[in-house]
Design a protein around this motif. Structure first.
Motif, PDB file in Angstrom:
ATOM      1  N   ARG A  13       0.807  -1.216   0.000  1.00  0.00           N
ATOM      2  CA  ARG A  13       0.000   0.000   0.000  1.00  0.00           C
ATOM      3  C   ARG A  13       0.846   1.274   0.000  1.00  0.00           C
ATOM      4  O   ARG A  13       0.308   2.376  -0.092  1.00  0.00           O
ATOM      5  N   LEU A  14       2.159   1.106   0.112  1.00  0.00           N
ATOM      6  CA  LEU A  14       3.057   2.254   0.177  1.00  0.00           C
ATOM      7  C   LEU A  14       3.873   2.373  -1.102  1.00  0.00           C
ATOM      8  O   LEU A  14       4.193   1.370  -1.742  1.00  0.00           O
ATOM      9  N   ASP A  15       4.250   3.597  -1.472  1.00  0.00           N
ATOM     10  CA  ASP A  15       5.095   3.780  -2.652  1.00  0.00           C
ATOM     11  C   ASP A  15       6.526   3.351  -2.335  1.00  0.00           C
ATOM     12  O   ASP A  15       6.896   3.139  -1.176  1.00  0.00           O
ATOM     13  N   ASP A  16       7.335   3.217  -3.374  1.00  0.00           N
ATOM     14  CA  ASP A  16       8.684   2.665  -3.224  1.00  0.00           C
ATOM     15  C   ASP A  16       9.529   3.472  -2.240  1.00  0.00           C
ATOM     16  O   ASP A  16      10.234   2.909  -1.394  1.00  0.00           O
ATOM     17  N   GLU A  17       9.473   4.792  -2.346  1.00  0.00           N
ATOM     18  CA  GLU A  17      10.305   5.645  -1.500  1.00  0.00           C
ATOM     19  C   GLU A  17       9.878   5.545  -0.035  1.00  0.00           C
ATOM     20  O   GLU A  17      10.725   5.487   0.862  1.00  0.00           O
ATOM     21  N   THR A  18       8.599   5.482   0.216  1.00  0.00           N
ATOM     22  CA  THR A  18       8.113   5.335   1.587  1.00  0.00           C
ATOM     23  C   THR A  18       8.514   3.982   2.155  1.00  0.00           C
ATOM     24  O   THR A  18       8.831   3.871   3.353  1.00  0.00           O
ATOM     25  N   CYS A  19       8.528   2.957   1.307  1.00  0.00           N
ATOM     26  CA  CYS A  19       8.987   1.632   1.755  1.00  0.00           C
ATOM     27  C   CYS A  19      10.448   1.686   2.191  1.00  0.00           C
ATOM     28  O   CYS A  19      10.835   1.048   3.193  1.00  0.00           O
ATOM     29  N   TRP A  20      11.262   2.427   1.481  1.00  0.00           N
ATOM     30  CA  TRP A  20      12.671   2.582   1.864  1.00  0.00           C
ATOM     31  C   TRP A  20      12.791   3.252   3.226  1.00  0.00           C
ATOM     32  O   TRP A  20      13.518   2.783   4.105  1.00  0.00           O
ATOM     33  N   GLU A  21      12.069   4.331   3.400  1.00  0.00           N
ATOM     34  CA  GLU A  21      12.116   5.059   4.667  1.00  0.00           C
ATOM     35  C   GLU A  21      11.631   4.186   5.816  1.00  0.00           C
ATOM     36  O   GLU A  21      12.204   4.205   6.911  1.00  0.00           O
ATOM     37  N   GLN A  22      10.588   3.391   5.563  1.00  0.00           N
ATOM     38  CA  GLN A  22      10.069   2.522   6.604  1.00  0.00           C
ATOM     39  C   GLN A  22      11.047   1.398   6.914  1.00  0.00           C
ATOM     40  O   GLN A  22      11.207   1.013   8.072  1.00  0.00           O
ATOM     41  N   PHE A  23      11.708   0.853   5.883  1.00  0.00           N
ATOM     42  CA  PHE A  23      12.711  -0.183   6.126  1.00  0.00           C
ATOM     43  C   PHE A  23      13.765   0.310   7.111  1.00  0.00           C
ATOM     44  O   PHE A  23      14.142  -0.419   8.046  1.00  0.00           O
ATOM     45  N   LEU A  24      14.256   1.516   6.922  1.00  0.00           N
ATOM     46  CA  LEU A  24      15.294   2.043   7.799  1.00  0.00           C
ATOM     47  C   LEU A  24      14.806   2.114   9.246  1.00  0.00           C
ATOM     48  O   LEU A  24      15.547   1.790  10.180  1.00  0.00           O
ATOM     49  N   LYS A  25      13.551   2.508   9.436  1.00  0.00           N
ATOM     50  CA  LYS A  25      12.989   2.582  10.785  1.00  0.00           C
ATOM     51  C   LYS A  25      12.815   1.191  11.393  1.00  0.00           C
ATOM     52  O   LYS A  25      13.098   0.984  12.575  1.00  0.00           O
ATOM     53  N   ILE A  26      12.343   0.250  10.584  1.00  0.00           N
ATOM     54  CA  ILE A  26      12.132  -1.112  11.088  1.00  0.00           C
ATOM     55  C   ILE A  26      13.462  -1.762  11.444  1.00  0.00           C
ATOM     56  O   ILE A  26      13.577  -2.436  12.477  1.00  0.00           O
ATOM     57  N   ALA A  27      14.478  -1.566  10.604  1.00  0.00           N
ATOM     58  CA  ALA A  27      15.797  -2.143  10.879  1.00  0.00           C
ATOM     59  C   ALA A  27      16.388  -1.557  12.160  1.00  0.00           C
ATOM     60  O   ALA A  27      16.974  -2.287  12.977  1.00  0.00           O
ATOM     61  N   GLU A  28      16.217  -0.257  12.353  1.00  0.00           N
ATOM     62  CA  GLU A  28      16.707   0.377  13.583  1.00  0.00           C
ATOM     63  C   GLU A  28      15.982  -0.178  14.804  1.00  0.00           C
ATOM     64  O   GLU A  28      16.601  -0.490  15.830  1.00  0.00           O
ATOM     65  N   ASN A  29      14.675  -0.311  14.697  1.00  0.00           N
ATOM     66  CA  ASN A  29      13.895  -0.862  15.800  1.00  0.00           C
ATOM     67  C   ASN A  29      14.284  -2.309  16.083  1.00  0.00           C
ATOM     68  O   ASN A  29      14.347  -2.728  17.247  1.00  0.00           O
ATOM     69  N   PHE A  30      14.558  -3.068  15.020  1.00  0.00           N
ATOM     70  CA  PHE A  30      14.914  -4.472  15.207  1.00  0.00           C
ATOM     71  C   PHE A  30      16.233  -4.601  15.957  1.00  0.00           C
ATOM     72  O   PHE A  30      16.369  -5.447  16.852  1.00  0.00           O
TER      73      PHE A  30
END
Length: 314
Positions: free
Chosen positions: A52-69
C-alpha cells in the motif's frame, strides 16, 4: 528428538515495529519464549515493502524497522544477536544465542537507485526477495507474466557483487528465467526462501521444478512455506501438516536432500491446522519420523542445510 531450527523467512521484524512489541515475548508467531523448544535457533528476518506504500516510503520505513529491530535484539540481554558473517553465526550457534539475520522482501524499495543495494549490504542484509506483487521497477511478480526490467537485472548483478543473495520467492516465471543466466555469469547461488512446489499444487507463487534444479545446481536453498493457500486448495479442506509433507517429499524426489528446509513465512501468513507459532514446527519432526525419515535427514531439513548454506554465503 528435539531438533534445532534454521528458518529462512518471517515478517516478524515488521510486526514488532508496527505492534510495538518485544522479541522476548509477544503475540506474534515468533518470540524467544515460543522458540525455546529448539536447542539452537537461527532466523532470517525479512522486512516487507508494504504493497500500500510507494517505493520511496517503503525505503524510509525499512530504515525505521531495521533500527527498531536492532533495539529489540539489544533488549534481549544477549539471548539474541544479529549475525552478519559466518564467524558470528558459528559463535551464536555454539553459545546457544538466537542468531538473527536481516533480509529484505521486495526490492522495489531501491526505487531506481542502484546505490541502495550497497547501503543494504553495509547494513548487514544477506538476502533480498526481488519481487512481491504486480509489476515494479524490478520486474514482474508471480501474478504477472513480466520479466525483470533492465534495472531489476542491474540490482541482481549488484546483489551478487556485494554479497546479497537474490531470492525468487514471489517472482514470475519469466523473472526467474531472467535471473538464471546472471547467476551462472557470477557462479553464485540464488534462493527461494519461502516457496512450495508448483508440481504438487499449481499456485502461481509456487516454485517450478526447472527453477528448483537450477537452485540446486548453483548451491542455493529452498524453504518450505506454511502459507495455507500455497499448500493446497483450501476451498476443499483446511491445510495441515500432511500437505507440507507432500511438498517436502516432492522436493526430495528431485534430489533436494541437501538444499531444502523451512521458510515458514511466520507473521506473514495464515498457518495450517496444528501450527500456531514457531514452536509448533517442532512437532513436524515427529511426523517425519513416523514416515521413516532418519534423524540425520530430519536434522538436515530443520537446520543443517541452511546452516551450511549460511556459513558459505554470509
Amino acid at each position: 528428538m528435539k531438533p534445532c531450527l534454521f528458518d529462512t523467512h518471517c515478517d516478524t521484524a515488521y510486526e514488532l515495529y508496527h505492534r510495538e512489541c518485544d522479541l522476548l515475548k509477544n503475540n506474534c508467531h515468533i518470540d524467544l519464549e515460543k522458540a525455546s523448544v529448539y536447542p539452537k535457533y537461527a532466523q532470517y528476518y525479512a522486512v516487507w515493502s508494504n504493497r500500500r506504500l510507494d517505493d520511496e516510503t517503503c525505503w524510509e520505513q525499512f530504515l525505521k524497522i531495521a533500527e527498531n529491530f536492532d533495539k529489540e535484539i539489544a533488549d534481549t540481554d544477549g539471548k539474541a544477536v544479529r549475525v552478519t558473517n559466518a564467524e558470528g553465526l558459528k559463535a551464536a550457534w555454539n553459545n546457544g544465542q538466537h542468531a538473527a539475520i536481516l533480509a529484505v522482501e521486495d526490492a522495489r524499495l531501491t526505487a531506481g537507485k542502484i546505490e541502495r543495494v550497497d547501503i543494504l549490504a553495509g547494513m548487514g542484509v544477506k538476502y533480498m526477495t526481488l519481487l512481491w506483487g504486480g509489476e515494479t521497477c524490478i520486474g514482474g511478480s508471480h501474478n504477472t507474466n513480466s520479466p525483470l526490467t533492465d534495472f531489476g537485472r542491474d540490482v541482481a548483478r549488484r546483489c551478487f557483487e556485494v554479497g546479497i543473495v537474490p531470492d525468487v520467492s514471489h517472482a514470475s516465471e519469466e523473472a526467474v528465467d531472467d535471473l538464471i543466466p546472471i547467476a551462472y555469469e557470477y557462479a553464485k547461488p540464488f534462493i527461494a526462501t519461502h516457496s512450495n512446489s508448483h508440481a504438487v499444487y499449481g499456485h502461481t507463487r509456487n516454485l517450478r521444478d526447472r527453477h528448483f534444479e537450477h537452485i540446486k545446481k548453483l548451491g542455493g536453498i529452498v524453504g518450505l512455506s506454511l502459507c495455507t493457500s500455497h499448500l493446497t486448495d483450501t476451498s476443499l479442506r483446511p491445510a495441515d501438516a500432511t500437505d507440507l509433507l507432500r511438498h517436502l517429499e516432492h522436493y526430495l524426489s528431485l534430489g533436494g536432500e541437501d538444499i531444502v528446509g523451512f521458510g515458514a513465512d511466520w507473521d506473514g501468513t495464515d498457518l495450517p491446522q496444528g501450527f500456531e507459532h514457531v514452536g509448533h514446527l517442532a512437532n513436524f519432526a515427529e511426523l517425519m519420523g513416523q514416515h521413516n525419515y532418519s534423524d540425520e535427514l530430519i536434522e538436515k531439513i530443520f537446520w543443517k542445510n541452511f546452516y551450511d548454506f549460511a556459513l558459505r554465503n554470509l
